[in-house]
Scaffold this motif. Sequence first.
Motif, PDB file in Angstrom:
ATOM      1  N   ARG A   1       0.756  -1.233   0.093  1.00 24.42           N
ATOM      2  CA  ARG A   1       0.028  -0.124   0.030  1.00 24.42           C
ATOM      3  C   ARG A   1       0.776   1.196   0.192  1.00 24.42           C
ATOM      4  O   ARG A   1       0.559   2.205  -0.889  1.00 24.42           O
ATOM      5  CB  ARG A   1      -0.943   0.060   1.204  1.00 24.42           C
ATOM      6  CG  ARG A   1      -2.341  -0.972   0.972  1.00 24.42           C
ATOM      7  CD  ARG A   1      -3.172  -0.782   2.223  1.00 24.42           C
ATOM      8  NE  ARG A   1      -4.135  -1.727   1.746  1.00 24.42           N
ATOM      9  CZ  ARG A   1      -5.276  -1.345   0.940  1.00 24.42           C
ATOM     10  NH1 ARG A   1      -5.282  -0.369   0.083  1.00 24.42           N
ATOM     11  NH2 ARG A   1      -6.250  -2.349   0.786  1.00 24.42           N
TER      12      ARG A   1
ATOM     13  N   GLU B   1       0.965   4.056  -3.214  1.00 27.14           N
ATOM     14  CA  GLU B   1       0.608   5.559  -2.690  1.00 27.14           C
ATOM     15  C   GLU B   1       1.492   6.183  -3.175  1.00 27.14           C
ATOM     16  O   GLU B   1       1.658   7.356  -3.388  1.00 27.14           O
ATOM     17  CB  GLU B   1       0.214   5.627  -1.415  1.00 27.14           C
ATOM     18  CG  GLU B   1      -1.375   5.052  -1.180  1.00 27.14           C
ATOM     19  CD  GLU B   1      -1.672   4.754   0.365  1.00 27.14           C
ATOM     20  OE1 GLU B   1      -0.876   4.918   1.194  1.00 27.14           O
ATOM     21  OE2 GLU B   1      -2.678   4.030   0.469  1.00 27.14           O
TER      22      GLU B   1
ATOM     23  N   ALA C   1      -4.141   6.003  -5.610  1.00 30.13           N
ATOM     24  CA  ALA C   1      -5.007   5.928  -4.855  1.00 30.13           C
ATOM     25  C   ALA C   1      -6.416   6.069  -5.459  1.00 30.13           C
ATOM     26  O   ALA C   1      -6.562   6.785  -6.426  1.00 30.13           O
ATOM     27  CB  ALA C   1      -5.064   6.843  -3.768  1.00 30.13           C
TER      28      ALA C   1
END
Length: 135
Positions: free
Chosen positions: A101, A105, A110
């Motif tokens: 993640r 990002e 996102a």
Amino acid sequence: MKPSRRRGGSDRQKILVIEDDPVARADLKARLEANGYIVATAADAASALTVVNRERPDLILLDLGLPAGDGFLVLERLRKIEAFATIPVLVITGRADPETRKRVEAMGVAPILGKPVATEVLLAAIRAGLEAKPE
């Protein structure tokens, strides 16, 4: 949302699905087409940029676990090519770990959509991505 004008005069927006699993790829394609999108597909990282260049999608759905390179490689290459750098990319992945993640990002993508993704969640993310796309 103002639809983009496609070649041939169509107002339908084109989405490129980059997914190696043929069942998942076909499922996403069917759901998107049922909701009025034109859908192109690529099955691996090696062919992804060729398909992007040929199809000029309005948005890309990108799996991270791809053969012949991974989704991160595809994203890095997209961001380095001026003509492709502003195409919105939504990551769809089965990877839920914090490191993945954080890495996604950091590359400016996102939200990250977890597999399997509900149709309503997918369509909302696509609408948001298309609305945020620079003209």
